[in-house]
Design an enzyme around this catalytic site. Structure first.
Site, PDB file in Angstrom:
ATOM      1  N   SER A  14       0.840  -1.188   0.000  1.00 45.06           N
ATOM      2  CA  SER A  14       0.000   0.000   0.000  1.00 45.06           C
ATOM      3  C   SER A  14       0.878   1.240   0.000  1.00 45.06           C
ATOM      4  O   SER A  14       0.402   2.348  -0.186  1.00 45.06           O
ATOM      5  CB  SER A  14      -0.887   0.023   1.248  1.00 45.06           C
ATOM      6  OG  SER A  14      -0.065   0.100   2.402  1.00 45.06           O
ATOM      7  N   GLN A  43      -4.676  -5.965  10.612  1.00 47.34           N
ATOM      8  CA  GLN A  43      -4.431  -6.785   9.419  1.00 47.34           C
ATOM      9  C   GLN A  43      -4.680  -8.282   9.661  1.00 47.34           C
ATOM     10  O   GLN A  43      -4.642  -9.068   8.721  1.00 47.34           O
ATOM     11  CB  GLN A  43      -2.998  -6.587   8.950  1.00 47.34           C
ATOM     12  CG  GLN A  43      -2.712  -5.162   8.468  1.00 47.34           C
ATOM     13  CD  GLN A  43      -1.464  -5.134   7.631  1.00 47.34           C
ATOM     14  OE1 GLN A  43      -1.460  -5.546   6.484  1.00 47.34           O
ATOM     15  NE2 GLN A  43      -0.385  -4.679   8.206  1.00 47.34           N
ATOM     16  N   TYR A  91      -7.973   2.628   4.962  1.00 44.56           N
ATOM     17  CA  TYR A  91      -7.366   2.142   6.202  1.00 44.56           C
ATOM     18  C   TYR A  91      -6.128   2.915   6.644  1.00 44.56           C
ATOM     19  O   TYR A  91      -5.674   2.771   7.767  1.00 44.56           O
ATOM     20  CB  TYR A  91      -7.074   0.644   6.093  1.00 44.56           C
ATOM     21  CG  TYR A  91      -5.650   0.279   5.746  1.00 44.56           C
ATOM     22  CD1 TYR A  91      -4.806  -0.262   6.708  1.00 44.56           C
ATOM     23  CD2 TYR A  91      -5.166   0.488   4.466  1.00 44.56           C
ATOM     24  CE1 TYR A  91      -3.510  -0.599   6.392  1.00 44.56           C
ATOM     25  CE2 TYR A  91      -3.877   0.155   4.151  1.00 44.56           C
ATOM     26  CZ  TYR A  91      -3.049  -0.392   5.112  1.00 44.56           C
ATOM     27  OH  TYR A  91      -1.762  -0.712   4.796  1.00 44.56           O
ATOM     28  N   LYS A  92      -5.613   3.767   5.742  1.00 42.75           N
ATOM     29  CA  LYS A  92      -4.371   4.412   6.107  1.00 42.75           C
ATOM     30  C   LYS A  92      -4.514   5.918   6.010  1.00 42.75           C
ATOM     31  O   LYS A  92      -4.973   6.578   6.901  1.00 42.75           O
ATOM     32  CB  LYS A  92      -3.293   3.898   5.161  1.00 42.75           C
ATOM     33  CG  LYS A  92      -1.909   4.022   5.683  1.00 42.75           C
ATOM     34  CD  LYS A  92      -1.005   3.124   4.898  1.00 42.75           C
ATOM     35  CE  LYS A  92       0.211   3.856   4.406  1.00 42.75           C
ATOM     36  NZ  LYS A  92       1.075   3.001   3.622  1.00 42.75           N
ATOM     37  N   GLY A 122       5.461  -9.327   5.713  1.00 46.98           N
ATOM     38  CA  GLY A 122       6.168  -9.165   6.987  1.00 46.98           C
ATOM     39  C   GLY A 122       5.328  -9.819   8.079  1.00 46.98           C
ATOM     40  O   GLY A 122       4.102  -9.903   7.946  1.00 46.98           O
ATOM     41  N   ASP A 123       5.974 -10.269   9.156  1.00 48.23           N
ATOM     42  CA  ASP A 123       5.190 -10.985  10.172  1.00 48.23           C
ATOM     43  C   ASP A 123       4.394 -10.038  11.081  1.00 48.23           C
ATOM     44  O   ASP A 123       3.737 -10.467  12.017  1.00 48.23           O
ATOM     45  CB  ASP A 123       6.073 -11.920  10.995  1.00 48.23           C
ATOM     46  CG  ASP A 123       7.181 -11.169  11.714  1.00 48.23           C
ATOM     47  OD1 ASP A 123       7.215  -9.931  11.631  1.00 48.23           O
ATOM     48  OD2 ASP A 123       8.017 -11.833  12.357  1.00 48.23           O
ATOM     49  N   ASP A 124       4.446  -8.747  10.771  1.00 45.67           N
ATOM     50  CA  ASP A 124       3.717  -7.769  11.593  1.00 45.67           C
ATOM     51  C   ASP A 124       2.201  -7.909  11.467  1.00 45.67           C
ATOM     52  O   ASP A 124       1.468  -7.449  12.320  1.00 45.67           O
ATOM     53  CB  ASP A 124       4.115  -6.339  11.203  1.00 45.67           C
ATOM     54  CG  ASP A 124       3.955  -6.081   9.719  1.00 45.67           C
ATOM     55  OD1 ASP A 124       4.363  -6.949   8.931  1.00 45.67           O
ATOM     56  OD2 ASP A 124       3.417  -5.026   9.344  1.00 45.67           O
ATOM     57  N   ASP A 171     -26.371  30.725  14.884  1.00 48.88           N
ATOM     58  CA  ASP A 171     -25.849  30.475  13.526  1.00 48.88           C
ATOM     59  C   ASP A 171     -26.449  31.486  12.540  1.00 48.88           C
ATOM     60  O   ASP A 171     -27.275  31.145  11.710  1.00 48.88           O
ATOM     61  CB  ASP A 171     -26.222  29.026  13.143  1.00 48.88           C
ATOM     62  CG  ASP A 171     -25.721  28.622  11.776  1.00 48.88           C
ATOM     63  OD1 ASP A 171     -24.791  29.280  11.254  1.00 48.88           O
ATOM     64  OD2 ASP A 171     -26.270  27.649  11.221  1.00 48.88           O
TER      65      ASP A 171
HETATM   66  C1  SPV Z   1     -24.130  23.694   9.074  1.00 46.71           C
HETATM   67  O1  SPV Z   1     -23.692  22.621   9.501  1.00 46.71           O
HETATM   68  O2  SPV Z   1     -23.817  24.756   9.557  1.00 46.71           O
HETATM   69  C2  SPV Z   1     -25.020  23.685   7.921  1.00 46.71           C
HETATM   70  C3  SPV Z   1     -25.805  22.500   7.629  1.00 46.71           C
HETATM   71  O3  SPV Z   1     -25.116  24.677   7.266  1.00 46.71           O
HETATM   72  S1  SPV Z   1     -27.326  22.718   8.331  1.00 46.71           S
HETATM   73  O4  SPV Z   1     -27.160  22.971   9.741  1.00 46.71           O
HETATM   74  O5  SPV Z   1     -28.085  21.502   8.090  1.00 46.71           O
HETATM   75  O6  SPV Z   1     -27.968  23.850   7.702  1.00 46.71           O
HETATM   76 MG    MG Z   2     -24.207  26.346   8.123  1.00 45.32          MG
END
Ligand code: SPV
Ligand code: MG
Length: 671
Positions: free
Chosen positions: A247, A336, A281-282, A328-330, A442
């Site tokens: 990988s 894994q 996975y990484k 490798g034996d890891d 918000d």
């Molecule tokens: C936020 O995560 O601030 C978004 C998505 O704008 S939502 O809250 O669904 O509007």
């Molecule tokens: Mg938002």
């Protein structure tokens, strides 16, 4: 260390094959002679000081060996009395050249596999190659063995004996004891016996162990029949295939030596893990799968390179049926282990073999990983990664982060089950969660400078790409600056919603007054943003609020196409309904017209839909927009209440992470 190859014998049992050249020049395949193969293998193991004793056709052999032009220093010692002496005398003559060193002693007609030599060199004591799988030969050497120690070597011993080959790895001490005895023999005129007769007289003073090479190829060629057998076995070896999967995108010397070792077992096919599997996975690969495949195909010893699509080896093993799988034996422990268990099952089913080499490069690997992660966190590398991830993966997932610690959770959380691993591909810097973390509503109240500060905190400790919630994007005149700043910081995308005025969170829907922007205005904003950005990597994704504001499907679709035309690099369609129907309908109708523009969804309300379902329907990015905030907040509130109720903290302890865990949660210098 030096090697001493004994080639003074006449090879008379080979008939015509040795009428003009020494036996060791006999071809064992259309490409190789016995001596050519020996020298190549020795050189491959870094044994470059090689002494060759010669006899009849001395000059033919010297010329031939030199013509091979191998990276070795050859010294030839001629035994003029080759007709009347045995190789004990050749060794005696070569003493001066040998000096006081460990030595690899072998007969010039010995054909062996590279990994026999590998095992010999790994031995900590002097040893001789024997085989418990080969029938005791009538005329050839046998070794009497007790507790792995060799007590006698000769053709006359049959009890407690194993077939032995004239192939020794001798430490200075044992070699000196034997050599002194050889000198004693030769100086008293006893030159026509096997050197092993001298050895047998001193074995009680030596520690010479038997190294059981089982059914590996290691045989002398004395007769045309031997030649046929050895050539057949070699051809069989040539057909053997070995499979390894990688990988890594950063090769170090440990990988190269593992490849070298594996290639000694047969034709080495390398499976290169697909980008999707590596990401799962990484971490994000520094180089895409195609480039990693090209890298491996140019390594000496690699026969063929194929893609391995999943962490599971099953598909490739069942198709290729390699004789060996090397690892490798890891992987005997940890995430894994289930993959290894499956490999063992598949190998048993068709009769393949698992070869595990000790893994000792964890420090080297950790250092390279640290470097890779440091590189991935740089702005240019990080910015481009969202686009790349969308190209590489059918579905990209992002989770909300609003601080360094939530960034670390998004970065490091990984779950493994049934040989598959999952982690998030990207982070969403949500306006809702960023505002909430600051105790604010918000409503675009947290200014851009503060939002950038949050991004900076996250970036300092993570490497994954960031999708920024840009709310409405503000005034177009301001938006262009936001785009440039985000781009410079290494953010991969901004999502802006088609609203204007005092923005309210979409999940209020029509419960509050929210104004949708006009198609013209919003298109102009997108266009201006696209014009402002400097790189091709940065993405501006248009978020359509028509379904939230109940303006209907047609309006949503019309806007989606208009915004794409204005330059949007993706469309986010939002809904606050529990049922996903309107989201599904939108995606289906949008995809009928536009098969390529990435579609983003935020399934906060319609959270029953699985990622697989979204993928099938043509969604490209799923954002888990607020779950870390929503899960962390009640846990904190509860702990605060419990302390208040009990007037002490003891009762809250069960709700809390142990102190030891919190102080070691973030190791110093981890990033
Ligand atoms: C936020 O995560 O601030 C978004 C998505 O704008 S939502 O809250 O669904 O509007
Ligand atoms: Mg938002």
């Amino acid at each position: 260390m030096k090697a001493l190859i004994l080639n003074s014998g006449m090879g008379s049992r080979m008939g015509d094959l040795t009428s003009e050249q020494p036996k060791c020049m006999t071809e064992i395949s259309p490409q190789e002679t016995i001596i050519g193969r020996q020298l190549k293998i020795l050189a491959d193991f870094g044994i470059v000081d090689i002494i060759i004793t010669t006899g009849l056709f001395d000059q033919v052999l010297v010329n031939y060996c030199n013509s091979l032009d191998l990276p070795v220093r050859l010294t030839f010692v001629k035994n003029d009395k080759f007709r009347e002496t045995n190789y004990i005398y050749s060794i005696y003559l070569a003493q001066k050249e040998i000096g006081q060193e460990d030595i690899l002693l072998l007969h010039g007609d010995l054909v062996f596999e590279g990994h026999v030599l590998e095992e010999m060199l790994a031995s900590e004591t002097s040893c001789m190659a024997v085989s418990s799988k080969v029938e005791l030969p009538e005329k050839d050497f046998k070794a009497v063995i007790k507790d792995s120690k060799i007590e006698k070597v000769g053709i006359q011993f049959f009890n407690n004996a194993l077939a032995a080959q004239p192939f020794y790895y001798l430490r200075k001490r044992e070699w000196k004891i034997w050599l002194d005895k050889i000198s004693e023999f030769c100086e008293s005129g006893n030159c026509n016996v096997y050197a092993e007769e001298a050895l047998n007289e001193v074995l009680d003073k030596c520690s010479l162990l038997s190294l059981d090479i089982k059914d590996a190829l290691c045989s002398e060629v004395d007769t045309p029949e031997d030649l046929l057998q050895v050539s057949r076995k070699l051809a069989e070896l040539e057909r053997r295939t070995v499979y390894m999967c990688f990988s890594t995108d950063m090769l170090h010397s440990g990988h190269i030596s593992l490849i070298k070792k594996a290639a000694r077992l047969g034709k080495l096919v390398i499976g290169v893990l697909s980008d999707e599997a590596v990401i799962s996975y990484k971490r994000f690969p520094l180089m895409p799968c195609k480039e990693r495949m090209a890298l491996f195909s140019n390594i000496v010893g690699v026969y063929r390179v194929v893609e391995q699509k999943t962490l599971s080896y099953r598909e490739n093993l069942e198709k290729l049926q390699p004789d060996f799988v090397v690892h490798g034996d890891d992987w005997k422990q940890g995430i894994q282990k289930p993959i290894r268990d499956e490999v063992v099952d598949v190998l048993v089913a068709y009769g393949g073999k698992l070869v595990e080499f000790p893994y000792s490069d964890s420090e080297k690997y950790a250092e390279l990983e640290r470097r890779a992660r440091a590189e991935l966190s740089l702005p240019d590398m990080r910015r481009s990664r969202l686009r790349k991830a969308i190209e590489m993966k059918e579905l990209v997932t992002a989770i909300e982060a609003h601080s360094g610690i939530t960034g670390l959770i998004a970065e490091k959380t990984i779950v493994s089950e049934e040989g598959k691993s999952y982690q998030f591909d990207a982070m969403w810097v949500s306006s809702l969660c960023d505002s909430t973390a600051k105790g604010k509503p918000d409503i675009e109240l947290v200014d851009m400078t503060s939002r950038f500060r949050t991004i900076d905190d996250i970036m300092e400790v993570t490497t994954k790409p960031i999708i920024f919630d840009g709310d409405t994007g503000g005034l177009t005149e301001h938006f262009v600056y936001t785009v440039k700043t985000l781009e410079r910081m290494g953010v991969s995308a901004i999502i802006i919603e088609d609203k204007t005025g005092l923005k309210k969170n979409s999940l209020f829907g029509t419960d509050v007054v929210q104004t949708q922007d006009s198609v013209e205005n919003f298109s102009a904003k997108i266009h201006a943003g696209k014009m402002a950005q400097k790189t091709a990597d940065f993405m501006i994704i248009a978020r359509i609020e028509s379904l939230i504001l109940e303006r209907g499907m047609e309006d949503a679709l019309e806007r989606a196409h208009a915004f794409t035309k204005a330059g949007a690099d993706g469309i986010m369609i939002h809904s606050r309904r529990k049922e996903p129907d309107e989201i599904f309908e939108f995606v289906e109708k949008f995809r009928r017209v536009d098969a390529v523009t990435p579609v983003v969804v935020v399934p906060t309300s319609f959270n029953v839909v699985t990622e697989e379902e979204f993928r099938k329907r043509g969604v490209n990015v799923v954002i888990y927009a607020n779950q870390l905030t929503r899960s962390g907040f009640p846990a904190m509130q509860k702990a605060a209440e419990v302390i208040l109720k009990n007037h002490r903290a003891k009762e809250a302890d069960d709700l809390c992470m142990p102190i030891q865990d919190i102080i070691t949660l973030i190791p110093e210098g981890d990033y």
